[in-house]
Design a protein around this motif. Structure first.
Motif, PDB file in Angstrom:
ATOM      1  N   ARG A  48       0.940  -1.090   0.189  1.00  0.00           N
ATOM      2  CA  ARG A  48      -0.030   0.322  -0.072  1.00  0.00           C
ATOM      3  C   ARG A  48       0.838   1.326  -0.100  1.00  0.00           C
ATOM      4  N   VAL A  49       0.761   2.179  -0.914  1.00  0.00           N
ATOM      5  CA  VAL A  49       1.672   3.279  -1.229  1.00  0.00           C
ATOM      6  C   VAL A  49       0.931   4.400  -0.852  1.00  0.00           C
ATOM      7  N   THR A  50       1.702   5.145   0.349  1.00  0.00           N
ATOM      8  CA  THR A  50       1.201   6.553   0.955  1.00  0.00           C
ATOM      9  C   THR A  50       2.107   7.484   0.710  1.00  0.00           C
ATOM     10  N   ARG A  51       2.016   8.681   0.001  1.00  0.00           N
ATOM     11  CA  ARG A  51       2.741   9.712   0.137  1.00  0.00           C
ATOM     12  C   ARG A  51       2.762  10.665   1.182  1.00  0.00           C
ATOM     13  N   LEU A  52       3.849  11.023   1.701  1.00  0.00           N
ATOM     14  CA  LEU A  52       4.074  11.929   2.767  1.00  0.00           C
ATOM     15  C   LEU A  52       4.203  12.959   2.396  1.00  0.00           C
ATOM     16  N   LEU A  53       3.289  13.948   2.982  1.00  0.00           N
ATOM     17  CA  LEU A  53       3.576  15.426   2.473  1.00  0.00           C
ATOM     18  C   LEU A  53       4.129  16.154   3.422  1.00  0.00           C
ATOM     19  N   PRO A  54       5.005  17.065   2.850  1.00  0.00           N
ATOM     20  CA  PRO A  54       5.955  18.053   3.722  1.00  0.00           C
ATOM     21  C   PRO A  54       4.663  18.875   4.595  1.00  0.00           C
ATOM     22  N   GLY A  55       5.590  18.905   5.849  1.00  0.00           N
ATOM     23  CA  GLY A  55       4.698  19.645   6.655  1.00  0.00           C
ATOM     24  C   GLY A  55       3.710  18.809   7.446  1.00  0.00           C
ATOM     25  N   SER A  56       3.618  17.637   7.308  1.00  0.00           N
ATOM     26  CA  SER A  56       2.667  16.560   8.016  1.00  0.00           C
ATOM     27  C   SER A  56       3.459  15.992   8.962  1.00  0.00           C
ATOM     28  N   GLU A  57       2.565  15.570   9.972  1.00  0.00           N
ATOM     29  CA  GLU A  57       3.575  14.877  11.188  1.00  0.00           C
ATOM     30  C   GLU A  57       4.310  13.786  10.727  1.00  0.00           C
ATOM     31  N   GLU A  58       3.761  12.920   9.798  1.00  0.00           N
ATOM     32  CA  GLU A  58       4.438  11.794   9.277  1.00  0.00           C
ATOM     33  C   GLU A  58       5.851  12.198   8.698  1.00  0.00           C
ATOM     34  N   ARG A  75      15.369  20.457   0.910  1.00  0.00           N
ATOM     35  CA  ARG A  75      15.406  20.167  -0.521  1.00  0.00           C
ATOM     36  C   ARG A  75      14.255  19.451  -1.059  1.00  0.00           C
ATOM     37  N   TRP A  76      14.168  18.262  -0.441  1.00  0.00           N
ATOM     38  CA  TRP A  76      12.893  17.271  -0.980  1.00  0.00           C
ATOM     39  C   TRP A  76      11.813  18.231  -0.802  1.00  0.00           C
ATOM     40  N   ALA A  77      11.437  18.788   0.238  1.00  0.00           N
ATOM     41  CA  ALA A  77      10.298  19.438   0.415  1.00  0.00           C
ATOM     42  C   ALA A  77      10.157  20.901  -0.587  1.00  0.00           C
ATOM     43  N   ALA A  78      11.108  21.682  -0.845  1.00  0.00           N
ATOM     44  CA  ALA A  78      11.098  22.524  -1.922  1.00  0.00           C
ATOM     45  C   ALA A  78      11.090  22.054  -3.299  1.00  0.00           C
ATOM     46  N   GLY A  79      11.562  20.779  -3.500  1.00  0.00           N
ATOM     47  CA  GLY A  79      11.898  20.557  -4.818  1.00  0.00           C
ATOM     48  C   GLY A  79      10.934  19.620  -5.551  1.00  0.00           C
ATOM     49  N   GLY A  80       9.959  19.419  -4.753  1.00  0.00           N
ATOM     50  CA  GLY A  80       8.852  18.527  -5.391  1.00  0.00           C
ATOM     51  C   GLY A  80       9.149  17.100  -5.166  1.00  0.00           C
ATOM     52  N   CYS A  81       9.990  16.580  -4.382  1.00  0.00           N
ATOM     53  CA  CYS A  81      10.494  15.168  -4.291  1.00  0.00           C
ATOM     54  C   CYS A  81       9.285  14.490  -3.614  1.00  0.00           C
ATOM     55  N   ALA A  82       9.138  13.225  -3.898  1.00  0.00           N
ATOM     56  CA  ALA A  82       7.982  12.297  -3.370  1.00  0.00           C
ATOM     57  C   ALA A  82       8.664  11.374  -2.377  1.00  0.00           C
ATOM     58  N   LEU A  83       8.206  11.453  -0.980  1.00  0.00           N
ATOM     59  CA  LEU A  83       8.544  10.362   0.029  1.00  0.00           C
ATOM     60  C   LEU A  83       7.577   9.623   0.114  1.00  0.00           C
ATOM     61  N   ASN A  84       7.686   8.444  -0.467  1.00  0.00           N
ATOM     62  CA  ASN A  84       6.650   7.276  -0.152  1.00  0.00           C
ATOM     63  C   ASN A  84       6.771   6.303   0.836  1.00  0.00           C
ATOM     64  N   ARG A  85       5.635   5.854   1.512  1.00  0.00           N
ATOM     65  CA  ARG A  85       5.746   4.725   2.623  1.00  0.00           C
ATOM     66  C   ARG A  85       5.092   3.491   1.869  1.00  0.00           C
ATOM     67  N   LEU A  86       5.633   2.519   1.629  1.00  0.00           N
ATOM     68  CA  LEU A  86       5.387   1.175   1.212  1.00  0.00           C
ATOM     69  C   LEU A  86       5.256   0.202   2.418  1.00  0.00           C
ATOM     70  N   ALA A  87       4.021   0.039   2.668  1.00  0.00           N
ATOM     71  CA  ALA A  87       3.675  -0.865   3.597  1.00  0.00           C
ATOM     72  C   ALA A  87       2.956  -2.178   3.204  1.00  0.00           C
TER      73      ALA A  87
END
Length: 155
Positions: A66-76, A101-113
């Motif tokens: 299950r893929v969840t994209r973590l958004l900058p500024g969120s608790e996760e 840089r990840w937050a400003a540059g539009g990078c995606a941090l994904n959680r794969l559970a």
């Protein structure tokens, strides 16, 4: 999964892409985007298939994720991004700068559970290599004669 540093991730039945990942809290975290690795479609999907290989190079498990994209500024994001950045090898700057840089540059941090029982593991793994033919590419490499340090004299 605890020792995973690379995972082969397939999105929508496509080819598995080798991606750097970090295991954390029973899931894998993958960063993609500008200046990072390329993972087409991963940031926009809800499910993927993950394959992990062991130290010997052989496949040990394939599972649905299950893929969840973590958004900058969120608790996760605040809890996970610094930990992932700290383990990122060969990154320019500190972990804090990398997260910014990840937050400003539009990078995606994904959680794969894990999302269900493994599709293949242990005795259910196929015996064959499952090697696929290489995908077409516009890249062409000409083969040259082998390099020789010294001139070879012929008699």
């Amino acid at each position: 999964m605890k020792k995973a540093a690379m995972a082969w991730v397939s999105v929508d039945g496509g080819p598995g892409l080798a991606l750097w990942c970090m295991p954390l809290d029973g899931a894998l975290y993958v960063v993609s985007g500008p200046g990072e690795q390329t993972a087409p479609g991963l940031a926009d999907t809800a499910t993927a298939t993950v394959t992990l290989r062991g130290d010997h190079g052989g496949r040990i498990v394939t599972w649905p994720a299950r893929v969840t994209r973590l958004l900058p500024g969120s608790e996760e994001w605040g809890a996970s991004a610094p930990l992932v950045a700290a383990k990122r090898l060969n990154a320019a700057g500190t972990a804090t700068e990398l997260v910014e840089r990840w937050a400003a540059g539009g990078c995606a941090l994904n959680r794969l559970a894990p999302a269900g029982t493994p599709l293949a593991e242990g005795g259910s793994l196929p015996d064959g290599s499952l090697a696929a033919t290489p995908r077409p590419s516009p890249a062409v490499r000409l083969t040259h004669k082998p390099f020789r340090l010294h001139r070879v004299r012929r008699r």
